[in-house]
Motif scaffolding. Sequence first.
Motif, mmCIF file in Angstrom:
data_model
loop_
_atom_site.group_PDB
_atom_site.id
_atom_site.type_symbol
_atom_site.label_atom_id
_atom_site.label_comp_id
_atom_site.label_asym_id
_atom_site.label_seq_id
_atom_site.Cartn_x
_atom_site.Cartn_y
_atom_site.Cartn_z
ATOM 1 N N LYS A 172 0.838 -1.210 0.000
ATOM 2 C CA LYS A 172 0.000 0.000 0.000
ATOM 3 C C LYS A 172 0.867 1.251 0.000
ATOM 4 O O LYS A 172 0.573 2.214 -0.697
ATOM 5 C CB LYS A 172 -0.936 0.024 1.217
ATOM 6 C CG LYS A 172 -2.172 -0.792 1.053
ATOM 7 C CD LYS A 172 -3.221 -0.024 0.311
ATOM 8 C CE LYS A 172 -4.559 -0.711 0.447
ATOM 9 N NZ LYS A 172 -5.474 -0.347 -0.593
ATOM 10 N N ASP A 173 1.954 1.237 0.780
ATOM 11 C CA ASP A 173 2.844 2.399 0.873
ATOM 12 C C ASP A 173 3.660 2.607 -0.396
ATOM 13 O O ASP A 173 4.142 3.711 -0.639
ATOM 14 C CB ASP A 173 3.808 2.234 2.054
ATOM 15 C CG ASP A 173 3.097 2.119 3.386
ATOM 16 O OD1 ASP A 173 1.966 2.648 3.515
ATOM 17 O OD2 ASP A 173 3.659 1.492 4.303
ATOM 18 N N LYS A 174 3.832 1.578 -1.191
ATOM 19 C CA LYS A 174 4.679 1.643 -2.390
ATOM 20 C C LYS A 174 3.893 1.838 -3.687
ATOM 21 O O LYS A 174 4.486 1.969 -4.754
ATOM 22 C CB LYS A 174 5.520 0.365 -2.516
ATOM 23 C CG LYS A 174 6.429 0.097 -1.351
ATOM 24 C CD LYS A 174 7.599 1.027 -1.343
ATOM 25 C CE LYS A 174 8.565 0.654 -0.237
ATOM 26 N NZ LYS A 174 9.711 1.543 -0.196
ATOM 27 N N LEU A 175 2.561 1.843 -3.619
ATOM 28 C CA LEU A 175 1.750 1.919 -4.842
ATOM 29 C C LEU A 175 2.128 3.105 -5.723
ATOM 30 O O LEU A 175 2.204 2.980 -6.938
ATOM 31 C CB LEU A 175 0.256 1.978 -4.494
ATOM 32 C CG LEU A 175 -0.363 0.676 -4.017
ATOM 33 C CD1 LEU A 175 -1.813 0.917 -3.606
ATOM 34 C CD2 LEU A 175 -0.278 -0.405 -5.064
ATOM 35 N N GLY A 176 2.389 4.247 -5.123
ATOM 36 C CA GLY A 176 2.738 5.442 -5.899
ATOM 37 C C GLY A 176 4.083 5.346 -6.590
ATOM 38 O O GLY A 176 4.356 6.092 -7.527
ATOM 39 N N ASP A 177 4.930 4.426 -6.133
ATOM 40 C CA ASP A 177 6.256 4.251 -6.722
ATOM 41 C C ASP A 177 6.274 3.239 -7.863
ATOM 42 O O ASP A 177 7.266 3.124 -8.568
ATOM 43 C CB ASP A 177 7.257 3.774 -5.652
ATOM 44 C CG ASP A 177 7.424 4.770 -4.519
ATOM 45 O OD1 ASP A 177 7.236 5.979 -4.741
ATOM 46 O OD2 ASP A 177 7.738 4.318 -3.396
ATOM 47 N N LEU A 178 5.182 2.485 -8.025
ATOM 48 C CA LEU A 178 5.139 1.430 -9.035
ATOM 49 C C LEU A 178 4.639 1.956 -10.373
ATOM 50 O O LEU A 178 3.744 2.792 -10.425
ATOM 51 C CB LEU A 178 4.219 0.296 -8.574
ATOM 52 C CG LEU A 178 4.679 -0.486 -7.361
ATOM 53 C CD1 LEU A 178 3.592 -1.454 -6.919
ATOM 54 C CD2 LEU A 178 5.972 -1.224 -7.647
ATOM 55 N N HIS A 179 5.231 1.430 -11.444
ATOM 56 C CA HIS A 179 4.819 1.779 -12.804
ATOM 57 C C HIS A 179 4.727 0.496 -13.628
ATOM 58 O O HIS A 179 5.468 -0.457 -13.373
ATOM 59 C CB HIS A 179 5.836 2.730 -13.436
ATOM 60 C CG HIS A 179 5.989 4.002 -12.677
ATOM 61 N ND1 HIS A 179 6.924 4.156 -11.675
ATOM 62 C CD2 HIS A 179 5.304 5.153 -12.741
ATOM 63 C CE1 HIS A 179 6.824 5.362 -11.173
ATOM 64 N NE2 HIS A 179 5.852 5.992 -11.792
ATOM 65 N N ALA A 180 3.853 0.473 -14.600
ATOM 66 C CA ALA A 180 3.726 -0.682 -15.482
ATOM 67 C C ALA A 180 5.095 -1.035 -16.048
ATOM 68 O O ALA A 180 5.831 -0.167 -16.503
ATOM 69 C CB ALA A 180 2.741 -0.381 -16.609
ATOM 70 N N GLY A 181 5.442 -2.312 -16.008
ATOM 71 C CA GLY A 181 6.715 -2.790 -16.537
ATOM 72 C C GLY A 181 7.830 -2.853 -15.511
ATOM 73 O O GLY A 181 8.903 -3.378 -15.802
ATOM 74 N N ASP A 182 7.618 -2.316 -14.295
ATOM 75 C CA ASP A 182 8.641 -2.389 -13.258
ATOM 76 C C ASP A 182 8.925 -3.834 -12.891
ATOM 77 O O ASP A 182 8.033 -4.686 -12.899
ATOM 78 C CB ASP A 182 8.194 -1.665 -11.978
ATOM 79 C CG ASP A 182 8.313 -0.153 -12.065
ATOM 80 O OD1 ASP A 182 8.855 0.355 -13.061
ATOM 81 O OD2 ASP A 182 7.847 0.514 -11.119
ATOM 82 N N THR A 183 10.164 -4.107 -12.540
ATOM 83 C CA THR A 183 10.544 -5.393 -11.998
ATOM 84 C C THR A 183 10.645 -5.235 -10.494
ATOM 85 O O THR A 183 11.284 -4.300 -10.012
ATOM 86 C CB THR A 183 11.908 -5.855 -12.568
ATOM 87 O OG1 THR A 183 11.784 -5.986 -13.987
ATOM 88 C CG2 THR A 183 12.333 -7.176 -11.966
ATOM 89 N N ILE A 184 9.991 -6.140 -9.774
ATOM 90 C CA ILE A 184 10.030 -6.060 -8.318
ATOM 91 C C ILE A 184 10.422 -7.407 -7.730
ATOM 92 O O ILE A 184 10.274 -8.444 -8.374
ATOM 93 C CB ILE A 184 8.683 -5.608 -7.723
ATOM 94 C CG1 ILE A 184 7.599 -6.649 -7.971
ATOM 95 C CG2 ILE A 184 8.277 -4.256 -8.241
ATOM 96 C CD1 ILE A 184 6.512 -6.617 -6.951
ATOM 97 N N LEU A 185 10.911 -7.363 -6.510
ATOM 98 C CA LEU A 185 11.149 -8.555 -5.712
ATOM 99 C C LEU A 185 10.152 -8.475 -4.571
ATOM 100 O O LEU A 185 10.212 -7.564 -3.748
ATOM 101 C CB LEU A 185 12.581 -8.584 -5.184
ATOM 102 C CG LEU A 185 12.918 -9.707 -4.212
ATOM 103 C CD1 LEU A 185 12.721 -11.076 -4.862
ATOM 104 C CD2 LEU A 185 14.342 -9.563 -3.714
#
Length: 119
Positions: free
Chosen positions: A9-22
Amino acid sequence: MRILTDQIKDKLGDLHAGDTILLSGTVYTARDAAHAKICKMIENGEELPFSLAGATVYYAGPTPAHDGLPIGSCGPTTSSRMDKFTPTLIEHGLCAMIGKGKRSDEVIESMKKHGAVYF
């Protein structure tokens, strides 16, 4: 980007389509039958098997277990099968879903309105 499931929830604003996450943390597995049961439990005011607040659900399709193992291989299953249940779960706190395929306009609007992400 590394994200703990309890921090999505806290990271939603930092995510963009195509991002790679762990992604690390608790991820629940539930398919359409489980979604139907959870929605019925919500409707009846029953206690849920797990809290939806900040939860991540993996739409997995398991294969039969090999000897001595509790489960076989798991891979993502078609997410649209959960679409009729998903807005209710998002409204009750579900914040991340892992699966494959397109989502309905209703699910997308619910994600935008309540703050959720689909991986």
